[in-house]
Motif scaffolding. Structure first.
Motif, PDB file in Angstrom:
ATOM      1  N   ASP A 195       0.824  -1.206   0.000  1.00 20.82           N
ATOM      2  CA  ASP A 195       0.000   0.000   0.000  1.00 20.82           C
ATOM      3  C   ASP A 195       0.864   1.263   0.000  1.00 20.82           C
ATOM      4  O   ASP A 195       1.650   1.470   0.918  1.00 20.82           O
ATOM      5  CB  ASP A 195      -0.917  -0.011   1.219  1.00 20.82           C
ATOM      6  CG  ASP A 195      -1.982   1.064   1.174  1.00 20.82           C
ATOM      7  OD1 ASP A 195      -1.776   2.095   0.508  1.00 20.82           O
ATOM      8  OD2 ASP A 195      -3.022   0.868   1.807  1.00 20.82           O
ATOM      9  N   PRO A 196       0.736   2.137  -1.036  1.00 21.69           N
ATOM     10  CA  PRO A 196       1.533   3.353  -1.076  1.00 21.69           C
ATOM     11  C   PRO A 196       1.114   4.379  -0.024  1.00 21.69           C
ATOM     12  O   PRO A 196       1.873   5.298   0.272  1.00 21.69           O
ATOM     13  CB  PRO A 196       1.302   3.897  -2.487  1.00 21.69           C
ATOM     14  CG  PRO A 196      -0.020   3.367  -2.884  1.00 21.69           C
ATOM     15  CD  PRO A 196      -0.145   2.028  -2.209  1.00 21.69           C
ATOM     16  N   GLY A 197      -0.078   4.218   0.553  1.00 24.38           N
ATOM     17  CA  GLY A 197      -0.563   5.180   1.530  1.00 24.38           C
ATOM     18  C   GLY A 197      -0.564   4.660   2.957  1.00 24.38           C
ATOM     19  O   GLY A 197      -1.124   5.296   3.844  1.00 24.38           O
ATOM     20  N   GLY A 198       0.060   3.526   3.186  1.00 23.81           N
ATOM     21  CA  GLY A 198       0.022   2.970   4.530  1.00 23.81           C
ATOM     22  C   GLY A 198       1.012   1.836   4.704  1.00 23.81           C
ATOM     23  O   GLY A 198       1.777   1.520   3.792  1.00 23.81           O
ATOM     24  N   PRO A 199       0.966   1.208   5.849  1.00 20.29           N
ATOM     25  CA  PRO A 199       1.965   0.192   6.161  1.00 20.29           C
ATOM     26  C   PRO A 199       1.632  -1.215   5.639  1.00 20.29           C
ATOM     27  O   PRO A 199       2.468  -2.103   5.738  1.00 20.29           O
ATOM     28  CB  PRO A 199       1.956   0.177   7.690  1.00 20.29           C
ATOM     29  CG  PRO A 199       0.532   0.497   8.043  1.00 20.29           C
ATOM     30  CD  PRO A 199       0.106   1.504   6.984  1.00 20.29           C
ATOM     31  N   ASP A 200       0.435  -1.423   5.076  1.00 20.80           N
ATOM     32  CA  ASP A 200       0.026  -2.777   4.692  1.00 20.80           C
ATOM     33  C   ASP A 200       0.874  -3.312   3.545  1.00 20.80           C
ATOM     34  O   ASP A 200       1.023  -2.663   2.508  1.00 20.80           O
ATOM     35  CB  ASP A 200      -1.444  -2.800   4.283  1.00 20.80           C
ATOM     36  CG  ASP A 200      -2.374  -2.526   5.450  1.00 20.80           C
ATOM     37  OD1 ASP A 200      -1.955  -2.743   6.609  1.00 20.80           O
ATOM     38  OD2 ASP A 200      -3.518  -2.088   5.200  1.00 20.80           O
ATOM     39  N   ASN A 209       5.173  -2.426  -8.954  1.00 20.78           N
ATOM     40  CA  ASN A 209       5.671  -2.259  -7.587  1.00 20.78           C
ATOM     41  C   ASN A 209       7.167  -1.966  -7.625  1.00 20.78           C
ATOM     42  O   ASN A 209       7.950  -2.770  -8.114  1.00 20.78           O
ATOM     43  CB  ASN A 209       5.418  -3.533  -6.773  1.00 20.78           C
ATOM     44  CG  ASN A 209       5.652  -3.308  -5.309  1.00 20.78           C
ATOM     45  OD1 ASN A 209       4.760  -2.891  -4.600  1.00 20.78           O
ATOM     46  ND2 ASN A 209       6.864  -3.591  -4.851  1.00 20.78           N
ATOM     47  N   ARG A 210       7.521  -0.784  -7.142  1.00 18.26           N
ATOM     48  CA  ARG A 210       8.921  -0.377  -6.987  1.00 18.26           C
ATOM     49  C   ARG A 210       9.091   0.051  -5.536  1.00 18.26           C
ATOM     50  O   ARG A 210       9.202   1.225  -5.237  1.00 18.26           O
ATOM     51  CB  ARG A 210       9.255   0.762  -7.936  1.00 18.26           C
ATOM     52  CG  ARG A 210       9.147   0.401  -9.404  1.00 18.26           C
ATOM     53  CD  ARG A 210       9.457   1.612 -10.297  1.00 18.26           C
ATOM     54  NE  ARG A 210       9.309   1.298 -11.696  1.00 18.26           N
ATOM     55  CZ  ARG A 210       8.250   1.615 -12.432  1.00 18.26           C
ATOM     56  NH1 ARG A 210       7.238   2.263 -11.890  1.00 18.26           N
ATOM     57  NH2 ARG A 210       8.199   1.301 -13.701  1.00 18.26           N
ATOM     58  N   GLY A 211       9.037  -0.918  -4.629  1.00 18.77           N
ATOM     59  CA  GLY A 211       9.062  -0.629  -3.198  1.00 18.77           C
ATOM     60  C   GLY A 211       7.657  -0.487  -2.647  1.00 18.77           C
ATOM     61  O   GLY A 211       7.335  -1.033  -1.601  1.00 18.77           O
ATOM     62  N   VAL A 212       6.826   0.275  -3.340  1.00 21.09           N
ATOM     63  CA  VAL A 212       5.392   0.366  -3.041  1.00 21.09           C
ATOM     64  C   VAL A 212       4.635   0.168  -4.353  1.00 21.09           C
ATOM     65  O   VAL A 212       5.188   0.326  -5.432  1.00 21.09           O
ATOM     66  CB  VAL A 212       4.982   1.716  -2.389  1.00 21.09           C
ATOM     67  CG1 VAL A 212       5.648   1.897  -1.036  1.00 21.09           C
ATOM     68  CG2 VAL A 212       5.295   2.880  -3.299  1.00 21.09           C
ATOM     69  N   SER A 213       3.382  -0.179  -4.230  1.00 18.88           N
ATOM     70  CA  SER A 213       2.571  -0.483  -5.408  1.00 18.88           C
ATOM     71  C   SER A 213       1.814   0.740  -5.889  1.00 18.88           C
ATOM     72  O   SER A 213       1.303   1.515  -5.083  1.00 18.88           O
ATOM     73  CB  SER A 213       1.545  -1.570  -5.070  1.00 18.88           C
ATOM     74  OG  SER A 213       2.178  -2.758  -4.650  1.00 18.88           O
ATOM     75  N   ASP A 214       1.750   0.912  -7.204  1.00 23.59           N
ATOM     76  CA  ASP A 214       0.757   1.815  -7.764  1.00 23.59           C
ATOM     77  C   ASP A 214      -0.442   0.941  -8.116  1.00 23.59           C
ATOM     78  O   ASP A 214      -0.398  -0.270  -7.952  1.00 23.59           O
ATOM     79  CB  ASP A 214       1.298   2.608  -8.950  1.00 23.59           C
ATOM     80  CG  ASP A 214       1.639   1.753 -10.163  1.00 23.59           C
ATOM     81  OD1 ASP A 214       1.183   0.594 -10.247  1.00 23.59           O
ATOM     82  OD2 ASP A 214       2.359   2.237 -11.041  1.00 23.59           O
TER      83      ASP A 214
END
Length: 186
Positions: free
Chosen positions: A31-36, A100-105
């Motif tokens: 999740d790009p907006g959180g820790p999940d 996904n590059r560290g976080v997902s779009d």
């Protein structure tokens, strides 16, 4: 080919069909907006060297939100891309991509009628392309991108909010040829 995560079940049918059953609460997503962060969906991947195309008709019973049949590029837990047909929160079959590059779009392309589409992954030099053919033989470009690492390509099933799902990959095709025209899909 190798499993990234073992499926509940799988079946190889002939030379060009595979089914994968994902268990409940399975998904790769950061999740790009959180820790999940999730990385527990069954995926069968293998190395494809040089330019290539890998395509399949993807069919599944869309029972729960985000149930999906996925074509996957996988370099590492932090670098991967998925291209898929999923059940949207609005209850519509939807073509979706995530890089996904560290976080997902997370990018929804469009909705389709029915529970199947043809998806294709292509490598063109150091870049990748996702094309879809829905209701025709025309391969529509959905996404063109780069991905760090040397990704393997393959298939996976996911059921992030549901009790599991079975995805059927049919008419699987591989070609070691470079696409002639990225924009027209040939």
């Amino acid at each position: 080919m190798r499993w990234l995560h073992e499926p509940v079940a799988y079946e190889v049918a002939g030379e060009d069909a595979l089914s994968i059953t994902a268990g409940p609460k399975t998904d790769p997503f950061c999740d790009p907006g959180g820790p999940d962060r999730f990385d527990n969906a069954p995926a069968l991947v293998g190395r494809l060297d040089g330019d290539f195309t890998l395509s399949a008709r993807v069919r599944l019973d869309l029972l729960s939100t985000y149930d999906a049949g996925v074509m996957l590029l996988y370099a590492s837990p932090d670098h991967w891309a998925k291209f898929y047909l999923e059940l949207s929160p609005q209850g519509r079959p939807t073509v979706v991509t995530v890089v996904n590059r560290g976080v997902s779009d997370d990018c929804n392309a469009f909705t389709v009628e029915g529970d199947d589409v043809r998806l294709r992954i292509s490598r063109i030099g150091s870049a990748y392309a996702f094309h879809v053919a829905a209701d025709s033989d025309f391969w529509q470009l959905i996404r063109y991108f780069a991905l760090d690492g040397d990704p393997e390509a393959g298939f996976h099933a996911q059921s992030p909010t549901g009790e599991g799902c079975t995805v059927r990959f049919e008419d699987i095709r591989h070609s070691a040829e470079r696409l002639a025209d990225l924009r027209s899909g040939v």
